[in-house]
Design a protein around this motif. Sequence first.
Motif, PDB file in Angstrom:
ATOM      1  N   GLY A  76       2.837   7.024   4.991  1.00  0.00           N
ATOM      2  CA  GLY A  76       3.681   6.174   5.843  1.00  0.00           C
ATOM      3  C   GLY A  76       4.101   4.916   5.103  1.00  0.00           C
ATOM      4  N   GLU A  77       4.098   3.804   5.818  1.00  0.00           N
ATOM      5  CA  GLU A  77       4.493   2.511   5.249  1.00  0.00           C
ATOM      6  C   GLU A  77       3.294   1.851   4.584  1.00  0.00           C
ATOM      7  OE1 GLU A  77       7.202   0.015   5.775  1.00  0.00           O
ATOM      8  OE2 GLU A  77       8.320   1.893   5.822  1.00  0.00           O
ATOM      9  N   TRP A  78       3.495   1.304   3.391  1.00  0.00           N
ATOM     10  CA  TRP A  78       2.446   0.495   2.764  1.00  0.00           C
ATOM     11  C   TRP A  78       2.467  -0.903   3.363  1.00  0.00           C
ATOM     12  CZ3 TRP A  78      -1.476   1.413  -0.639  1.00  0.00           C
ATOM     13  CH2 TRP A  78      -1.500   2.658  -1.275  1.00  0.00           C
ATOM     14  N   THR A  79       1.280  -1.456   3.597  1.00  0.00           N
ATOM     15  CA  THR A  79       1.166  -2.854   4.017  1.00  0.00           C
ATOM     16  C   THR A  79       0.441  -3.603   2.908  1.00  0.00           C
ATOM     17  OG1 THR A  79       1.029  -2.232   6.349  1.00  0.00           O
ATOM     18  CG2 THR A  79       0.175  -4.395   5.773  1.00  0.00           C
ATOM     19  N   ASP A  80       1.001  -4.734   2.488  1.00  0.00           N
ATOM     20  CA  ASP A  80       0.400  -5.527   1.417  1.00  0.00           C
ATOM     21  C   ASP A  80      -0.040  -6.868   1.992  1.00  0.00           C
ATOM     22  OD1 ASP A  80      -0.370  -6.572  -1.001  1.00  0.00           O
ATOM     23  OD2 ASP A  80       1.669  -6.889  -1.761  1.00  0.00           O
ATOM     24  N   ILE A  81      -1.371  -7.032   2.143  1.00  0.00           N
ATOM     25  CA  ILE A  81      -1.895  -8.264   2.756  1.00  0.00           C
ATOM     26  C   ILE A  81      -3.052  -8.812   1.931  1.00  0.00           C
ATOM     27  CG2 ILE A  81      -1.188  -7.858   5.153  1.00  0.00           C
ATOM     28  CD1 ILE A  81      -3.813  -6.453   5.672  1.00  0.00           C
ATOM     29  N   GLU A  82      -3.646  -9.911   2.384  1.00  0.00           N
ATOM     30  CA  GLU A  82      -4.785 -10.474   1.673  1.00  0.00           C
ATOM     31  C   GLU A  82      -5.978  -9.525   1.769  1.00  0.00           C
ATOM     32  OE1 GLU A  82      -5.814 -14.408   3.027  1.00  0.00           O
ATOM     33  OE2 GLU A  82      -3.704 -14.973   2.833  1.00  0.00           O
ATOM     34  N   PHE A  83      -6.780  -9.488   0.710  1.00  0.00           N
ATOM     35  CA  PHE A  83      -7.927  -8.589   0.662  1.00  0.00           C
ATOM     36  C   PHE A  83      -8.827  -8.767   1.895  1.00  0.00           C
ATOM     37  CE2 PHE A  83     -12.192  -7.339  -0.724  1.00  0.00           C
ATOM     38  CZ  PHE A  83     -11.937  -6.058  -1.178  1.00  0.00           C
ATOM     39  N   ASP A  84      -9.042 -10.024   2.243  1.00  0.00           N
ATOM     40  CA  ASP A  84      -9.909 -10.376   3.357  1.00  0.00           C
ATOM     41  C   ASP A  84      -9.440  -9.808   4.700  1.00  0.00           C
ATOM     42  OD1 ASP A  84     -12.225 -11.627   3.460  1.00  0.00           O
ATOM     43  OD2 ASP A  84     -11.464 -13.674   3.660  1.00  0.00           O
ATOM     44  N   SER A  85      -8.141  -9.523   4.818  1.00  0.00           N
ATOM     45  CA  SER A  85      -7.581  -9.058   6.097  1.00  0.00           C
ATOM     46  C   SER A  85      -7.561  -7.542   6.210  1.00  0.00           C
ATOM     47  CB  SER A  85      -6.135  -9.552   6.251  1.00  0.00           C
ATOM     48  OG  SER A  85      -6.070 -10.927   6.049  1.00  0.00           O
ATOM     49  N   LEU A  86      -7.931  -6.835   5.136  1.00  0.00           N
ATOM     50  CA  LEU A  86      -7.781  -5.376   5.145  1.00  0.00           C
ATOM     51  C   LEU A  86      -8.672  -4.690   6.177  1.00  0.00           C
ATOM     52  CD1 LEU A  86      -7.442  -4.748   1.300  1.00  0.00           C
ATOM     53  CD2 LEU A  86      -5.710  -4.227   3.036  1.00  0.00           C
ATOM     54  N   ILE A  87      -9.943  -5.061   6.211  1.00  0.00           N
ATOM     55  CA  ILE A  87     -10.861  -4.380   7.145  1.00  0.00           C
ATOM     56  C   ILE A  87     -10.462  -4.654   8.605  1.00  0.00           C
ATOM     57  CG2 ILE A  87     -13.269  -4.269   7.956  1.00  0.00           C
ATOM     58  CD1 ILE A  87     -14.134  -4.232   5.012  1.00  0.00           C
ATOM     59  N   PRO A  88     -10.204  -5.918   8.991  1.00  0.00           N
ATOM     60  CA  PRO A  88      -9.737  -6.140  10.372  1.00  0.00           C
ATOM     61  C   PRO A  88      -8.453  -5.367  10.688  1.00  0.00           C
ATOM     62  CG  PRO A  88     -10.220  -8.248   9.295  1.00  0.00           C
ATOM     63  CD  PRO A  88     -10.453  -7.186   8.276  1.00  0.00           C
ATOM     64  N   SER A  89      -7.561  -5.312   9.712  1.00  0.00           N
ATOM     65  CA  SER A  89      -6.292  -4.626   9.927  1.00  0.00           C
ATOM     66  C   SER A  89      -6.509  -3.126  10.146  1.00  0.00           C
ATOM     67  CB  SER A  89      -5.432  -4.861   8.686  1.00  0.00           C
ATOM     68  OG  SER A  89      -4.119  -4.637   8.955  1.00  0.00           O
ATOM     69  N   LEU A  90      -7.473  -2.567   9.435  1.00  0.00           N
ATOM     70  CA  LEU A  90      -7.803  -1.147   9.584  1.00  0.00           C
ATOM     71  C   LEU A  90      -8.422  -0.875  10.950  1.00  0.00           C
ATOM     72  CD1 LEU A  90      -8.142   1.692   8.201  1.00  0.00           C
ATOM     73  CD2 LEU A  90     -10.425   0.926   7.543  1.00  0.00           C
TER      74      LEU A  90
END
Length: 257
Positions: A76-90
């Motif tokens: 799908g779409e790639w999301t590029d965010i801060e490392f720290d936000s990856l787990i909450p985003s998942l």
Amino acid sequence: MTRKQRFDRRSYLKAVGAAATTAVVAGCLDDDDDNVINPGTASGFPPFEFTEDGELVGFDIDLAEEVIERAGYEVGEWTDIEFDSLIPSLTEGNIDMIAAAMTITDDRAETIAFSNPYYEADQAVLISDDADFSPETVEDLEGLIVGAQSGTTGEGQLDELIEDGIVDEDDARQYENYTLGVQDLEAGNVDALILDVPVAQNFADSREVQVAFIIETGEEYGFGLRQEDERIDDLNAALDEIQEDGTYDDLVDEWFE
Ligand code: GLN
């Protein structure tokens, strides 16, 4: 039938038809939803993920896309965010898969599921080429200003140095991403950075910085998925296949020297 009635009937059919079409499309989308995996990453971590001419590229990008497609899903779409936000985003469902050179740790595994490991790394201590000191052990970092990217295992190492009284708490620096840290290292605003060896080596090859020494942590990277996401089995099987048929080695040759 009057003109008005005819018109009404036509608009009625049109509306019903449109609704029926919408339902069919929605039905397809629903099925498709399971079929699409939206990956997320944190660029600024070359050669795993970085931007080149505005495009997201790197070993993780290629490997994740290959794994997703081999497993029979759609990227799908790639999301590029801060490392720290990856787990909450998942966990919130904004992304479906973390592909960000993320070390498999017990702590993180309490919140998310990890794929089988796909890369091994230790931590490196990176200093400026202009530094007038050359630390060889963690004890040599005493009195220095040391930085790491927020939420990383490198920051975990820095926290240990603070606990052990080697680095002063006021001398610890946190960065949103390591690229900013390397800029600060070159500018002399920070004395040392702690980060994953392959990325430290990549910066050493391309910037005015060098690896001073290595802290052997024996980390393994995994792709992150929500704990309830059953697609992980298919992704692991695809990863196995990619490692066995030489595709993995080709990607390593392409992205690492
Ligand atoms: N491997 C390290 C970690 O998981 C760093 C990852 C990164 O900065 N992208 O914390």
